[in-house]
Design a protein around this motif. Structure first.
Motif, PDB file in Angstrom:
ATOM      1  N   ARG B 169      -8.369  16.693  69.742  1.00 57.11           N
ATOM      2  CA  ARG B 169      -7.064  16.983  70.330  1.00 57.11           C
ATOM      3  C   ARG B 169      -6.080  15.918  69.882  1.00 57.11           C
ATOM      4  N   SER B 170      -4.869  16.352  69.514  1.00 61.50           N
ATOM      5  CA  SER B 170      -3.893  15.357  69.065  1.00 61.50           C
ATOM      6  C   SER B 170      -2.583  15.452  69.805  1.00 61.50           C
ATOM      7  N   VAL B 171      -2.526  16.242  70.875  1.00 62.38           N
ATOM      8  CA  VAL B 171      -1.300  16.267  71.670  1.00 62.38           C
ATOM      9  C   VAL B 171      -1.681  15.914  73.096  1.00 62.38           C
ATOM     10  N   PRO B 172      -0.789  15.333  73.847  1.00 65.60           N
ATOM     11  CA  PRO B 172      -1.119  15.021  75.231  1.00 65.60           C
ATOM     12  C   PRO B 172      -1.242  16.307  76.035  1.00 65.60           C
ATOM     13  N   GLY B 173      -1.893  16.214  77.128  1.00 67.16           N
ATOM     14  CA  GLY B 173      -2.148  17.417  77.919  1.00 67.16           C
ATOM     15  C   GLY B 173      -3.632  17.470  78.139  1.00 67.16           C
ATOM     16  N   GLU B 174      -4.077  18.326  79.001  1.00 63.64           N
ATOM     17  CA  GLU B 174      -5.517  18.321  79.271  1.00 63.64           C
ATOM     18  C   GLU B 174      -6.089  19.698  79.280  1.00 63.64           C
ATOM     19  N   LEU B 175      -7.366  19.760  78.990  1.00 67.26           N
ATOM     20  CA  LEU B 175      -8.095  21.006  79.173  1.00 67.26           C
ATOM     21  C   LEU B 175      -8.876  20.857  80.462  1.00 67.26           C
ATOM     22  N   ASN B 176      -8.712  21.792  81.372  1.00 72.32           N
ATOM     23  CA  ASN B 176      -9.563  21.739  82.547  1.00 72.32           C
ATOM     24  C   ASN B 176     -10.751  22.673  82.325  1.00 72.32           C
ATOM     25  N   THR B 177     -11.633  22.762  83.307  1.00 71.14           N
ATOM     26  CA  THR B 177     -12.885  23.503  83.088  1.00 71.14           C
ATOM     27  C   THR B 177     -12.625  24.978  82.841  1.00 71.14           C
ATOM     28  N   ASP B 178     -11.604  25.549  83.503  1.00 74.39           N
ATOM     29  CA  ASP B 178     -11.337  26.971  83.311  1.00 74.39           C
ATOM     30  C   ASP B 178     -10.908  27.261  81.882  1.00 74.39           C
ATOM     31  N   LYS B 179      -9.994  26.441  81.378  1.00 76.67           N
ATOM     32  CA  LYS B 179      -9.543  26.669  80.008  1.00 76.67           C
ATOM     33  C   LYS B 179     -10.688  26.451  79.037  1.00 76.67           C
ATOM     34  N   ASN B 180     -11.516  25.432  79.335  1.00 78.82           N
ATOM     35  CA  ASN B 180     -12.693  25.206  78.497  1.00 78.82           C
ATOM     36  C   ASN B 180     -13.565  26.442  78.448  1.00 78.82           C
ATOM     37  N   LYS B 181     -13.696  27.104  79.597  1.00 75.88           N
ATOM     38  CA  LYS B 181     -14.553  28.286  79.664  1.00 75.88           C
ATOM     39  C   LYS B 181     -13.999  29.378  78.770  1.00 75.88           C
ATOM     40  N   LEU B 182     -12.688  29.548  78.792  1.00 76.94           N
ATOM     41  CA  LEU B 182     -12.087  30.574  77.942  1.00 76.94           C
ATOM     42  C   LEU B 182     -12.362  30.281  76.483  1.00 76.94           C
ATOM     43  N   LEU B 183     -12.181  29.022  76.097  1.00 73.20           N
ATOM     44  CA  LEU B 183     -12.425  28.654  74.701  1.00 73.20           C
ATOM     45  C   LEU B 183     -13.887  28.853  74.338  1.00 73.20           C
ATOM     46  N   GLU B 184     -14.752  28.547  75.284  1.00 72.11           N
ATOM     47  CA  GLU B 184     -16.183  28.701  75.012  1.00 72.11           C
ATOM     48  C   GLU B 184     -16.536  30.160  74.778  1.00 72.11           C
ATOM     49  N   LEU B 185     -15.933  31.010  75.600  1.00 71.87           N
ATOM     50  CA  LEU B 185     -16.223  32.434  75.452  1.00 71.87           C
ATOM     51  C   LEU B 185     -15.706  32.961  74.133  1.00 71.87           C
ATOM     52  N   GLY B 186     -14.650  32.338  73.626  1.00 71.89           N
ATOM     53  CA  GLY B 186     -14.085  32.804  72.371  1.00 71.89           C
ATOM     54  C   GLY B 186     -14.764  32.249  71.143  1.00 71.89           C
ATOM     55  N   GLN B 187     -15.772  31.379  71.342  1.00 75.74           N
ATOM     56  CA  GLN B 187     -16.366  30.715  70.185  1.00 75.74           C
ATOM     57  C   GLN B 187     -17.075  31.666  69.251  1.00 75.74           C
ATOM     58  N   ALA B 188     -17.697  32.707  69.838  1.00 75.31           N
ATOM     59  CA  ALA B 188     -18.519  33.585  68.997  1.00 75.31           C
ATOM     60  C   ALA B 188     -17.667  34.353  68.008  1.00 75.31           C
ATOM     61  N   THR B 189     -16.577  34.946  68.500  1.00 72.39           N
ATOM     62  CA  THR B 189     -15.807  35.824  67.621  1.00 72.39           C
ATOM     63  C   THR B 189     -14.426  35.282  67.287  1.00 72.39           C
ATOM     64  N   GLY B 190     -13.939  34.290  68.014  1.00 72.89           N
ATOM     65  CA  GLY B 190     -12.600  33.780  67.749  1.00 72.89           C
ATOM     66  C   GLY B 190     -11.545  34.405  68.638  1.00 72.89           C
ATOM     67  N   TYR B 191     -11.913  35.420  69.435  1.00 77.23           N
ATOM     68  CA  TYR B 191     -10.921  36.022  70.318  1.00 77.23           C
ATOM     69  C   TYR B 191     -11.596  36.421  71.616  1.00 77.23           C
ATOM     70  N   ILE B 212      -4.895  31.868  80.921  1.00 79.84           N
ATOM     71  CA  ILE B 212      -4.525  32.300  79.577  1.00 79.84           C
ATOM     72  C   ILE B 212      -3.047  32.021  79.330  1.00 79.84           C
ATOM     73  N   GLN B 213      -2.215  32.143  80.386  1.00 81.18           N
ATOM     74  CA  GLN B 213      -0.807  31.817  80.218  1.00 81.18           C
ATOM     75  C   GLN B 213      -0.633  30.344  79.874  1.00 81.18           C
ATOM     76  N   ALA B 214      -1.423  29.496  80.530  1.00 79.43           N
ATOM     77  CA  ALA B 214      -1.327  28.057  80.239  1.00 79.43           C
ATOM     78  C   ALA B 214      -1.691  27.773  78.791  1.00 79.43           C
ATOM     79  N   LEU B 215      -2.748  28.436  78.312  1.00 78.05           N
ATOM     80  CA  LEU B 215      -3.152  28.232  76.920  1.00 78.05           C
ATOM     81  C   LEU B 215      -2.086  28.739  75.964  1.00 78.05           C
ATOM     82  N   LEU B 216      -1.464  29.874  76.326  1.00 75.96           N
ATOM     83  CA  LEU B 216      -0.421  30.409  75.463  1.00 75.96           C
ATOM     84  C   LEU B 216       0.759  29.462  75.408  1.00 75.96           C
TER      85      LEU B 216
END
Lengths: 525, 251
Positions: B169-191, B212-216
């Motif tokens: 990560r190179s920008v300030p801000g944080e990933l919390n566990t929920d956002k991490n979960k979304l990213l984890e779920l997207g690891q297999a296919t990218g979406y 998802i709004q926060a990630l967007l």
């Protein structure tokens, strides 16, 4: 009476260097003792100048005073006559460096043949004795002066530097504290360099004792092989250029880049065990596939042996380091106790030196006294301030720390600065009255801010941007602000948040992202 | 010590105190000397090590990693300063700081594309390309160490572990566990899509929406209204791990 040459100082108190001039050594608590009397920078005549910083560069010896009236003077090395010695004048006094300086009739150092006015005749050049002393390794000072006098860098044009090299070669000699590669005051690397910035500074750096004529070729060889050239190639290069120096060998290697016969092992030399990527199996050594396989096996076995030995040595080293750390802990405890009582000044100096040694080992500094910071950090801080000032003007008065880190290291080229050192140097800005300060935003972004930057001004500009001809006016996002104010995106975001905090903007957080509008609530009420 | 009355007693007491103080100072002095001699021994052995294995440290990433692990165990920081003993003798200070500069530049260059979160292998490939083929090889461990040093500069440089991937990560801000979960779920296919995610993670509509709004907003996700009618959310920072079946790996 000796009148030292005028030296221009930058606003941080560092001397302005001539083009092609490189700093070699810095000595603080310096003393300059004249034969009869001398002045520097227009001060009144005294018999000695005390308490400043003596800098040896490739062209001159510069003395800067440590107090705020920033007097400075210099003696050009071209005016030094005869030999420089290091001896004491009698049994009781310290050893000092003794130089003989040629001066003209008015007492100014004479760097070349004296200009004769048409009506007069040349006056007798006088030679005056100057003694130098300071807090540092005077033997090394002496050696460096002798090297600089031999090189006579002031006669040559600024060095062109070796052609493009893609590796930094680490400076092997342990550098004195406070030794910095040359950046002249405009922040340009003196001498050209390749993409990773190998300036001429590192070649003519004080580590030239390795590249000098008395150096053993194995050392040069290891430098060349560290760059990826095979052993046979490197040895041939050194033989061809007469083992005079790495620069010549490198130039020779680059000229003969395409010559494949160079990789054949030299007669009577075992094939090298180092995993250099450029080594290709030569036509003579080993016949066919079997030969190649055998050689690969040999290389792998040698590498394994090296690794085992290396790991054993590493382990031994680490046990010693462990002991050091436990000792440091004990020392830390005893120092903390000392801090509560009052120790006397003599011991404190010894302990400060010990703390500095431990810090250089990478063990966290045991005491948090209000030290002025090591000599190195002070000089770095001044250099950084000079470097940053013009750039800050261009980038709107604020620059984020990673950008500062990148720019400064790119400009230095070699002898890079670690992020911790940079942070230390930045914290010293206040004490050197640099006009720059470190600022932390709530989001965690660290920036360097120049004193001319004002939040008020930024708010005004932003207010101007959201003012529309009628109605609500345009929406502002961070990229709009970044473009308009010519600042990086992170800073633009901070500006927007700042303006919102000041009541100039209000935010619109919607599906299209975060945007800001004019704060019309203020006018409506 | 017997306490004697009177002036002589006081004088005796002060004399004794002074004597003990001197003794204490002497002991302190001896300790300092001992420490100094230890430091000398250590320095000598470090110099020997450097002489023999300097090339090994610079050229072999595994050895370097082992070296750093042992230093961390012991409690020394070899990268603290370029003027420190380690960097001077082993000469890799410049290597790591240069790597730091290259990492910052790489993150800056790709920020517009991936929102400030970058896949570690992708970062390594990018930096390797920039360094060219003649440069010393770098490993992921080297990059992690360089980023560890960059933390001091603020601006949120950090390495986040999401699922089985490491993201820089190179920008300030944080990933919390929920956002991490979304990213984890997207690891297999990218979406990810809303249906699938809510089914797998068992979330309410509101919870999914907020995250998802926060990630967007941070620029880490992109909306894709596919012609089939469903809405997909793509993560550019993850898609570099995915290669098409015909593509050679490591391109």
């Amino acid at each position: 009476m000796l009148v030292l040459d005028k030296v221009f100082l930058t606003t941080s108190g560092r001397p302005v260097l001539l083009p092609g001039e490189l700093e070699r050594l810095l000595v603080d608590k310096a003393l300059v003792q004249f034969q009869s009397e001398g002045t520097a920078g227009g001060s009144e005549a005294t018999d000695r100048l005390e308490g400043g910083v003596l800098a040896l560069t490739s062209h001159r010896i510069i003395w800067t005073s440590a107090d705020s009236n920033s007097k400075a003077g210099s003696i050009p090395l071209a005016s030094v006559a005869g030999d420089v010695e290091l001896k004491a004048s009698n049994v009781i006094s310290h050893r000092k460096l003794r130089l003989h300086v040629r001066t003209d009739g008015q007492g100014r150092p004479l760097a070349g043949p004296e200009a004769v006015p048409p009506w007069g005749r040349p006056s007798e050049p006088t030679i005056q004795l100057v003694k130098l002393h300071g807090n540092g390794d005077l033997q090394r000072f002496l050696e460096l002066i002798q090297v600089a006098l031999a090189k006579k860098a002031w006669l040559a044009n600024p060095p062109a530097g070796p052609s493009v090299l893609s590796h930094p070669v680490a400076d092997v000699s342990p550098a004195q504290s406070g030794e910095l590669p040359g950046i002249n005051w405009m922040g340009q690397r003196t001498g050209s360099g390749g993409p990773l910035g190998m300036g001429a500074a590192s070649w003519s750096s004080p580590g030239t004792s390795q590249a000098g004529p008395a150096a053993a070729p194995p050392h040069l060889l290891s430098q060349l092989t560290a760059m990826g050239y095979g052993t046979s190639r490197a040895t041939r290069a050194l033989q061809a250029t007469g083992t005079s120096g790495v620069e010549d060998a490198l130039l020779w290697l680059m000229d003969h880049e395409d010559d494949a016969t160079l990789d054949a092992p030299l007669p009577g030399v075992r094939p090298a065990a180092s995993p250099a990527p450029a080594t290709r199996p030569g036509p003579r050594a080993g016949a066919g596939v079997a030969g190649i396989l055998r050689r690969e096996e040999q290389l792998a076995a040698a590498a394994d042996r090296n690794m085992d030995e290396a790991f054993r040595d590493l382990h031994g080293l680490m046990t010693l380091a462990q002991e050091m750390v436990t000792l440091a802990e004990r020392f830390r405890v005893s120092l903390a106790e000392k801090g509560r009582q009052e120790g006397d000044a003599g011991e404190e100096a010894g302990e400060a030196a010990m703390a500095a040694e431990l810090a250089s080992l990478g063990i966290a500094s045991p005491v948090t006294k209000d030290m002025a910071g090591a000599q190195f950090h002070q000089q770095l801080s001044r250099q950084l301030a000079d470097f940053l000032r013009p750039r800050l003007e261009r980038s709107g008065g604020l620059m984020p720390m990673p950008d500062v880190y990148c720019l400064f290291n790119r400009a230095r080229g070699t002898e890079l600065v670690s992020p911790d050192d940079l942070l230390q140097a930045v914290k010293l800005f206040a004490s050197i009255h640099a006009g720059l300060a470190l600022r932390t935003f709530s989001s965690g972004v660290l920036v360097i801010q120049s004193s001319s930057h004002s939040d008020q001004q930024v708010c005004e500009r932003v207010r101007g941007m959201v003012q529309g001809k009628e109605g609500l006016g345009p929406a502002l996002s961070a990229s709009d602000v970044a473009q308009a104010l010519q600042v990086p995106l992170a800073i633009a975001q901070e500006h927007l948040l700042l303006a919102e905090g000041a009541g100039v903007l209000c935010r619109d957080d919607g599906p299209e992202g975060l945007r800001f509008f004019k704060n019309f609530f203020v006018e409506a009420c | 010590m017997r306490r004697r009355p009177g002036i002589s007693g006081l004088q005796h007491g002060t004399a004794a105190r002074v004597h003990y103080k001197n003794l204490g100072d002497h002991v302190q002095q001896v300790k300092l000397e001992h420490m100094r001699s230890q430091l000398e021994i250590f320095r000598k052995s470090l110099e020997e090590f450097a002489l023999k294995h300097r090339d090994g440290v610079r050229q072999d990433p595994e050895f370097r990693a082992k070296f750093h692990a042992m230093c961390a165990n012991v409690g020394v920081d070899p990268l603290a300063s370029n003027k420190g003993v380690w960097a001077q003798l082993l000469g890799f200070g410049d290597f790591y700081y240069e790597l730091g500069v290259q990492i910052v530049e790489a993150c800056l260059a790709t920020r517009a594309y991936n929102g400030g979160l970058m896949d570690l292998p992708a970062l390594r490939r990018y930096v390797q390309r920039r360094r060219g083929s003649l440069a010393d090889p770098i490993s992921e461990d080297d990059i992690l160490r360089a980023i560890g040093k960059l933390k001091a500069l603020g601006s949120g440089f950090a390495v986040e572990r999401i699922g089985k991937q490491a993201l820089v990560r190179s920008v300030p801000g944080e990933l919390n566990t929920d956002k991490n979960k979304l990213l984890e779920l997207g690891q297999a296919t990218g979406y990810i899509s809303e249906q699938e995610t809510r089914h797998k993670a068992g979330w309410t509509e509101r919870r999914f929406d907020e995250n998802i709004q926060a990630l967007l907003r941070e620029g880490l996700a992109m909306v894709d209204d596919s012609p089939g009618g469903g809405r997909l959310f793509w993560f550019p920072c993850l898609s570099s791990q995915l290669a098409a079946p015909n593509q050679p790996a490591g391109s």
